[in-house]
Scaffold this motif. Sequence first.
Motif, PDB file in Angstrom:
ATOM      1  N   TRP A   4       0.818  -1.212   0.000  1.00 35.76           N
ATOM      2  CA  TRP A   4       0.000   0.000   0.000  1.00 35.76           C
ATOM      3  C   TRP A   4       0.850   1.260   0.000  1.00 35.76           C
ATOM      4  CZ3 TRP A   4       0.425   3.596   3.837  1.00 35.76           C
ATOM      5  CH2 TRP A   4       1.025   3.194   5.036  1.00 35.76           C
ATOM      6  N   ARG A   5       2.053   1.194   0.530  1.00 34.29           N
ATOM      7  CA  ARG A   5       2.910   2.380   0.538  1.00 34.29           C
ATOM      8  C   ARG A   5       3.290   2.781  -0.882  1.00 34.29           C
ATOM      9  NH1 ARG A   5       3.945  -0.974   4.494  1.00 34.29           N
ATOM     10  NH2 ARG A   5       3.921  -0.262   6.664  1.00 34.29           N
ATOM     11  N   MET A   6       3.566   1.789  -1.706  1.00 32.81           N
ATOM     12  CA  MET A   6       3.880   2.086  -3.099  1.00 32.81           C
ATOM     13  C   MET A   6       2.655   2.601  -3.840  1.00 32.81           C
ATOM     14  SD  MET A   6       6.456  -1.007  -4.189  1.00 32.81           S
ATOM     15  CE  MET A   6       8.083  -1.156  -3.428  1.00 32.81           C
ATOM     16  N   ALA A   7       1.481   2.051  -3.511  1.00 34.07           N
ATOM     17  CA  ALA A   7       0.256   2.549  -4.137  1.00 34.07           C
ATOM     18  C   ALA A   7      -0.003   3.998  -3.752  1.00 34.07           C
ATOM     19  CB  ALA A   7      -0.925   1.672  -3.722  1.00 34.07           C
ATOM     20  N   LEU A   8       0.217   4.332  -2.489  1.00 28.82           N
ATOM     21  CA  LEU A   8       0.023   5.706  -2.033  1.00 28.82           C
ATOM     22  C   LEU A   8       1.006   6.649  -2.726  1.00 28.82           C
ATOM     23  CD1 LEU A   8      -1.279   7.755  -0.120  1.00 28.82           C
ATOM     24  CD2 LEU A   8       0.398   7.074   1.624  1.00 28.82           C
ATOM     25  N   ALA A   9       2.261   6.230  -2.831  1.00 29.96           N
ATOM     26  CA  ALA A   9       3.259   7.067  -3.503  1.00 29.96           C
ATOM     27  C   ALA A   9       2.931   7.255  -4.982  1.00 29.96           C
ATOM     28  CB  ALA A   9       4.646   6.448  -3.349  1.00 29.96           C
ATOM     29  N   ALA A  10       2.426   6.199  -5.622  1.00 33.96           N
ATOM     30  CA  ALA A  10       2.045   6.316  -7.034  1.00 33.96           C
ATOM     31  C   ALA A  10       0.881   7.275  -7.218  1.00 33.96           C
ATOM     32  CB  ALA A  10       1.691   4.936  -7.589  1.00 33.96           C
ATOM     33  N   LEU A  11      -0.086   7.253  -6.303  1.00 30.62           N
ATOM     34  CA  LEU A  11      -1.213   8.178  -6.389  1.00 30.62           C
ATOM     35  C   LEU A  11      -0.770   9.625  -6.167  1.00 30.62           C
ATOM     36  CD1 LEU A  11      -4.012   6.185  -4.497  1.00 30.62           C
ATOM     37  CD2 LEU A  11      -3.796   6.600  -6.948  1.00 30.62           C
ATOM     38  N   VAL A  12       0.157   9.821  -5.236  1.00 26.45           N
ATOM     39  CA  VAL A  12       0.690  11.170  -5.012  1.00 26.45           C
ATOM     40  C   VAL A  12       1.407  11.667  -6.264  1.00 26.45           C
ATOM     41  CG1 VAL A  12       2.360  12.514  -3.676  1.00 26.45           C
ATOM     42  CG2 VAL A  12       0.857  10.891  -2.515  1.00 26.45           C
ATOM     43  N   ALA A  13       2.149  10.776  -6.923  1.00 25.70           N
ATOM     44  CA  ALA A  13       2.824  11.163  -8.162  1.00 25.70           C
ATOM     45  C   ALA A  13       1.822  11.514  -9.258  1.00 25.70           C
ATOM     46  CB  ALA A  13       3.742  10.025  -8.619  1.00 25.70           C
ATOM     47  N   LEU A  14       0.724  10.761  -9.331  1.00 29.92           N
ATOM     48  CA  LEU A  14      -0.307  11.069 -10.322  1.00 29.92           C
ATOM     49  C   LEU A  14      -0.944  12.428 -10.068  1.00 29.92           C
ATOM     50  CD1 LEU A  14      -2.167   7.645 -10.762  1.00 29.92           C
ATOM     51  CD2 LEU A  14      -0.489   8.689 -12.260  1.00 29.92           C
ATOM     52  N   ILE A  18      -0.959  15.639 -12.693  1.00 29.01           N
ATOM     53  CA  ILE A  18      -2.179  16.309 -13.133  1.00 29.01           C
ATOM     54  C   ILE A  18      -2.166  17.782 -12.729  1.00 29.01           C
ATOM     55  CG2 ILE A  18      -4.664  16.447 -12.741  1.00 29.01           C
ATOM     56  CD1 ILE A  18      -3.912  14.367 -14.743  1.00 29.01           C
ATOM     57  N   THR A  19      -1.716  18.060 -11.501  1.00 26.84           N
ATOM     58  CA  THR A  19      -1.689  19.441 -11.020  1.00 26.84           C
ATOM     59  C   THR A  19      -0.754  20.300 -11.863  1.00 26.84           C
ATOM     60  OG1 THR A  19      -2.146  18.668  -8.768  1.00 26.84           O
ATOM     61  CG2 THR A  19      -1.289  20.899  -9.017  1.00 26.84           C
ATOM     62  N   ILE A  20       0.430  19.790 -12.148  1.00 29.26           N
ATOM     63  CA  ILE A  20       1.385  20.542 -12.961  1.00 29.26           C
ATOM     64  C   ILE A  20       0.828  20.770 -14.365  1.00 29.26           C
ATOM     65  CG2 ILE A  20       3.664  20.480 -14.020  1.00 29.26           C
ATOM     66  CD1 ILE A  20       3.744  21.089 -11.067  1.00 29.26           C
ATOM     67  N   THR A  21       0.265  19.731 -14.949  1.00 23.30           N
ATOM     68  CA  THR A  21      -0.247  19.848 -16.321  1.00 23.30           C
ATOM     69  C   THR A  21      -1.412  20.824 -16.398  1.00 23.30           C
ATOM     70  OG1 THR A  21       0.407  17.545 -16.709  1.00 23.30           O
ATOM     71  CG2 THR A  21      -1.104  18.550 -18.287  1.00 23.30           C
ATOM     72  N   ILE A  38      -8.251  13.768 -23.360  1.00 23.67           N
ATOM     73  CA  ILE A  38      -7.507  12.609 -23.878  1.00 23.67           C
ATOM     74  C   ILE A  38      -6.046  12.691 -23.459  1.00 23.67           C
ATOM     75  CG2 ILE A  38      -6.708  11.478 -25.978  1.00 23.67           C
ATOM     76  CD1 ILE A  38      -9.318  12.338 -27.300  1.00 23.67           C
ATOM     77  N   GLY A  39      -5.459  13.891 -23.560  1.00 21.59           N
ATOM     78  CA  GLY A  39      -4.066  14.060 -23.157  1.00 21.59           C
ATOM     79  C   GLY A  39      -3.860  13.797 -21.680  1.00 21.59           C
ATOM     80  N   LEU A  40      -4.769  14.271 -20.835  1.00 19.86           N
ATOM     81  CA  LEU A  40      -4.651  14.055 -19.391  1.00 19.86           C
ATOM     82  C   LEU A  40      -4.752  12.575 -19.038  1.00 19.86           C
ATOM     83  CD1 LEU A  40      -6.777  17.046 -18.012  1.00 19.86           C
ATOM     84  CD2 LEU A  40      -4.286  16.841 -18.082  1.00 19.86           C
ATOM     85  N   LEU A  41      -5.693  11.876 -19.659  1.00 20.99           N
ATOM     86  CA  LEU A  41      -5.817  10.431 -19.405  1.00 20.99           C
ATOM     87  C   LEU A  41      -4.574   9.676 -19.884  1.00 20.99           C
ATOM     88  CD1 LEU A  41      -9.556   9.838 -20.403  1.00 20.99           C
ATOM     89  CD2 LEU A  41      -8.582  10.062 -18.103  1.00 20.99           C
ATOM     90  N   PHE A 123       2.896  16.943 -23.656  1.00 24.11           N
ATOM     91  CA  PHE A 123       4.283  17.398 -23.498  1.00 24.11           C
ATOM     92  C   PHE A 123       4.598  17.689 -22.033  1.00 24.11           C
ATOM     93  CE2 PHE A 123       7.730  20.492 -23.592  1.00 24.11           C
ATOM     94  CZ  PHE A 123       8.609  19.910 -24.487  1.00 24.11           C
ATOM     95  N   VAL A 124       3.728  18.416 -21.370  1.00 23.77           N
ATOM     96  CA  VAL A 124       3.961  18.746 -19.959  1.00 23.77           C
ATOM     97  C   VAL A 124       3.808  17.507 -19.080  1.00 23.77           C
ATOM     98  CG1 VAL A 124       3.162  20.158 -18.025  1.00 23.77           C
ATOM     99  CG2 VAL A 124       3.199  21.112 -20.340  1.00 23.77           C
ATOM    100  N   GLY A 125       2.799  16.697 -19.359  1.00 21.73           N
ATOM    101  CA  GLY A 125       2.556  15.529 -18.529  1.00 21.73           C
ATOM    102  C   GLY A 125       3.628  14.472 -18.613  1.00 21.73           C
ATOM    103  N   LEU A 126       4.195  14.262 -19.796  1.00 19.56           N
ATOM    104  CA  LEU A 126       5.264  13.271 -19.937  1.00 19.56           C
ATOM    105  C   LEU A 126       6.499  13.686 -19.148  1.00 19.56           C
ATOM    106  CD1 LEU A 126       5.022  12.365 -23.746  1.00 19.56           C
ATOM    107  CD2 LEU A 126       4.260  11.011 -21.783  1.00 19.56           C
ATOM    108  N   ALA A 127       6.848  14.973 -19.242  1.00 18.62           N
ATOM    109  CA  ALA A 127       8.012  15.454 -18.489  1.00 18.62           C
ATOM    110  C   ALA A 127       7.759  15.388 -16.991  1.00 18.62           C
ATOM    111  CB  ALA A 127       8.348  16.881 -18.913  1.00 18.62           C
ATOM    112  N   ALA A 128       6.562  15.781 -16.561  1.00 15.96           N
ATOM    113  CA  ALA A 128       6.224  15.726 -15.136  1.00 15.96           C
ATOM    114  C   ALA A 128       6.149  14.293 -14.634  1.00 15.96           C
ATOM    115  CB  ALA A 128       4.895  16.440 -14.890  1.00 15.96           C
ATOM    116  N   GLY A 129       5.694  13.366 -15.477  1.00 13.53           N
ATOM    117  CA  GLY A 129       5.619  11.968 -15.063  1.00 13.53           C
ATOM    118  C   GLY A 129       6.975  11.350 -14.812  1.00 13.53           C
TER     119      GLY A 129
END
Length: 211
Positions: A4-14, A18-21, A38-41, A123-129
């Motif tokens: 669950w810790r990895m799941a929580l960290a992955a959700l925080v990264a998501l 999204i916030t940056i994009t 479509i780009g956000l998804l 473009f923004v989402g790939l770099a932020a990801g």
Amino acid sequence: AFEWRMALAALVALIHDITITVGIYALVGFEVTPGTVIGLLTILGYSLYDTVVVFDSLKEGTKDITKQTRWTYSEIANRSINSTLVRSINTTVVALLPVAGLLFIGGGFLGAGMLNDISLSLFVGLAAGAYSSIFIATPLVADLKEREPAMKALKKRVLAKRAAAAAKGESADDGDAEHHGEPQDALPGGAAPAGAVVGQRGRGRPSGRRR
């Protein structure tokens, strides 16, 4: 597949991606269209995939971690990031090249509105990801794991072992230093070897200098 810790960290990264994009999208002033959605998804799936790759390496590296006293969890997490860093950078660059072509050439020169909407978010989402997988998700997992009693005990053992090894290393260096001033056997022809101290006598051997 992960804890669950990895799941929580992955959700925080998501959420970070999204916030940056969305923030940059709002600053630019583009209209929100179906292409934007479509780009956000798309970047959500890409960011999660990139995070899973790092977490898979971390999961493999931390298998039976408590049975060793060489590395802490944070250090293994750092090594996992290093092992997947080149892959993450290469994948991101390869993905950004066509998206940049769509954004700057298709949208800028050709004036295609739909291309602008989807390519900017991509473009923004790939770099932020790629950024979030390396600098947010994995460090967050390491911080959460280091709070566990087992990981705290492991860290104490690792630090204690390193302190003991450092103490032995210092005593060994001190012992070697005592012999640094001792002369060595002269080379053929009466010349002193490199590093030998000339003019001293020890253990009944000649100093290598003729009187």
